[in-house]
Scaffold this motif. Structure first.
Motif, short mmCIF file in Angstrom:
data_model
loop_
_atom_site.label_atom_id
_atom_site.label_comp_id
_atom_site.label_asym_id
_atom_site.label_seq_id
_atom_site.Cartn_x
_atom_site.Cartn_y
_atom_site.Cartn_z
N SER A 127 -4.47 -8.38 -4.45
CA SER A 127 -4.83 -7.07 -3.91
C SER A 127 -3.79 -6.04 -4.33
N GLY A 128 -4.23 -4.89 -4.81
CA GLY A 128 -3.31 -3.85 -5.25
C GLY A 128 -2.76 -3.05 -4.07
N VAL A 129 -1.47 -3.16 -3.85
CA VAL A 129 -0.82 -2.44 -2.75
C VAL A 129 0.33 -1.62 -3.32
N PRO A 130 0.25 -0.30 -3.29
CA PRO A 130 1.33 0.53 -3.83
C PRO A 130 2.53 0.56 -2.90
N CYS A 131 3.68 0.92 -3.43
CA CYS A 131 4.86 1.14 -2.60
C CYS A 131 4.63 2.35 -1.69
N PRO A 132 5.15 2.31 -0.48
CA PRO A 132 5.07 3.50 0.39
C PRO A 132 5.77 4.69 -0.27
N GLU A 133 5.37 5.86 0.15
CA GLU A 133 5.97 7.08 -0.40
C GLU A 133 7.48 7.08 -0.23
N GLY A 134 8.19 7.42 -1.28
CA GLY A 134 9.65 7.46 -1.25
C GLY A 134 10.32 6.19 -1.71
N ALA A 173 3.65 -7.39 -0.40
CA ALA A 173 2.44 -7.17 -1.18
C ALA A 173 2.67 -6.16 -2.29
N ALA A 174 3.45 -5.12 -2.01
CA ALA A 174 3.75 -4.12 -3.04
C ALA A 174 4.55 -4.74 -4.19
N LEU A 175 5.48 -5.64 -3.85
CA LEU A 175 6.25 -6.33 -4.89
C LEU A 175 5.35 -7.20 -5.76
N MET A 176 4.40 -7.90 -5.13
CA MET A 176 3.49 -8.76 -5.89
C MET A 176 2.56 -7.92 -6.77
N SER A 177 2.16 -6.76 -6.26
CA SER A 177 1.31 -5.87 -7.06
C SER A 177 2.06 -5.37 -8.29
N TYR A 178 3.30 -5.00 -8.09
CA TYR A 178 4.11 -4.54 -9.23
C TYR A 178 4.37 -5.69 -10.20
N ALA A 179 4.66 -6.86 -9.67
CA ALA A 179 4.88 -8.03 -10.53
C ALA A 179 3.64 -8.32 -11.37
N ASN A 220 -2.31 -14.77 2.52
CA ASN A 220 -3.77 -14.77 2.57
C ASN A 220 -4.33 -13.37 2.35
N ARG A 221 -3.68 -12.38 2.95
CA ARG A 221 -4.15 -11.00 2.81
C ARG A 221 -4.00 -10.50 1.38
N MET A 222 -3.00 -11.01 0.66
CA MET A 222 -2.78 -10.59 -0.73
C MET A 222 -3.79 -11.19 -1.69
N GLY A 223 -4.44 -12.29 -1.29
CA GLY A 223 -5.40 -12.94 -2.17
C GLY A 223 -5.03 -14.34 -2.60
N PHE A 224 -3.88 -14.87 -2.12
CA PHE A 224 -3.51 -16.24 -2.42
C PHE A 224 -4.37 -17.21 -1.61
N ARG A 225 -4.64 -18.38 -2.20
CA ARG A 225 -5.42 -19.41 -1.53
C ARG A 225 -4.69 -20.75 -1.61
N GLU A 226 -4.82 -21.56 -0.55
CA GLU A 226 -4.13 -22.84 -0.52
C GLU A 226 -4.64 -23.76 -1.62
N VAL A 227 -3.70 -24.37 -2.37
CA VAL A 227 -4.07 -25.25 -3.48
C VAL A 227 -3.42 -26.63 -3.38
N GLY A 228 -2.62 -26.88 -2.34
CA GLY A 228 -2.00 -28.19 -2.20
C GLY A 228 -1.05 -28.23 -1.01
N ARG A 229 -0.64 -29.46 -0.65
CA ARG A 229 0.29 -29.66 0.47
C ARG A 229 1.29 -30.76 0.12
#
Length: 220
Positions: free
Chosen positions: A35-42, A139-145, A173-182
């Motif tokens: 999910s695309g999440v921008p950095c907050p203003e500033g 989430a903003a860091l993952m979007s930038y990455a 979960n909110r960012m879009g990651f899904r469980e793939v193992g344990r």
């Protein structure tokens, strides 16, 4: 976290009070699905160099010179969110083989090495300073990455989260990651129980063995 899930985890929570216990969930995501999440203003997201890291090392940031070596030898990339010259948070992405020191919950026996395909990065050592929490900076860091990592040949991300870390579970979960193992390690004195995901998983990821598991094999 649903009440029934928390109830099922009660024995594990009790176990952690008097034994070495770690139950790790693996989460994966294609970069295009984040999910695309921008950095907050500033605030601004950047990729750090060794020099950038050394300027912000210290106990309050959980960074020291040893982390700079990860950047210098190309084992990992560090993305940070800056409030002008102040550090707001950071996240690391490991590339290639991931040593156990980059994947554990603080106890040496829970170190679990990983072996990644070339197109997969491993998210670890994420820290948001207290004054900046609640702004979805993870989430903003993952979007930038996700914007930068294709230049490194990376198209997928993998991360691990301790199964009772409700805040982290909600975030990934909110960012879009899904469980793939344990995986799990429970160790009481000489008794050790371990479990690993089916090998390979998530498109070619493999795990090594928990350090605690290796100790048991050596002692056997």
């Amino acid at each position: 976290m649903p009440f029934l899930t928390r109830l099922k985890q009660l024995p594990y929570r009790v176990m952690r009070r008097f034994a070495i216990a770690n139950q790790t969930l693996f989460f994966g995501c294609e970069l295009v699905s984040l999910s695309g999440v921008p950095c907050p203003e500033g605030l601004t997201a950047v990729q750090w160099s060794e020099n950038d890291l050394l300027q912000h090392q210290g106990e309050e940031h959980y960074l020291d010179e040893s982390h700079a070596t990860w950047l210098g030898d190309g084992r990992a990339i560090c993305f940070a969110v800056m409030d002008e010259e102040k550090l707001a948070g950071f996240a690391w992405i490991a590339l290639g083989d991931v040593p156990g020191e980059m994947n554990h919950d603080g106890h040496p026996d829970t170190q679990l090495p990983l072996f990644l395909p070339d197109d997969t990065g491993f998210v670890f050592h994420v820290f948001i300073l207290p004054a900046y929490r609640g702004q979805r900076l993870y989430a903003a860091l993952m979007s930038y990455a996700a914007e930068q990592l294709p230049d490194h040949g990376v198209g997928k991300l993998l991360l691990t989260t301790e199964c009772t870390n409700r805040s982290a579970l909600r975030s990934v979960n909110r960012m879009g990651f899904r469980e793939v193992g344990r995986a799990w390690l429970i160790k009481v004195g000489p008794i050790c129980s371990v479990g690993y995901p089916e090998q390979p998983f998530f498109g070619g990821v493999r795990t090594g063995a928990y350090v605690g598991d290796l100790h048991e094999r050596i002692n056997d």
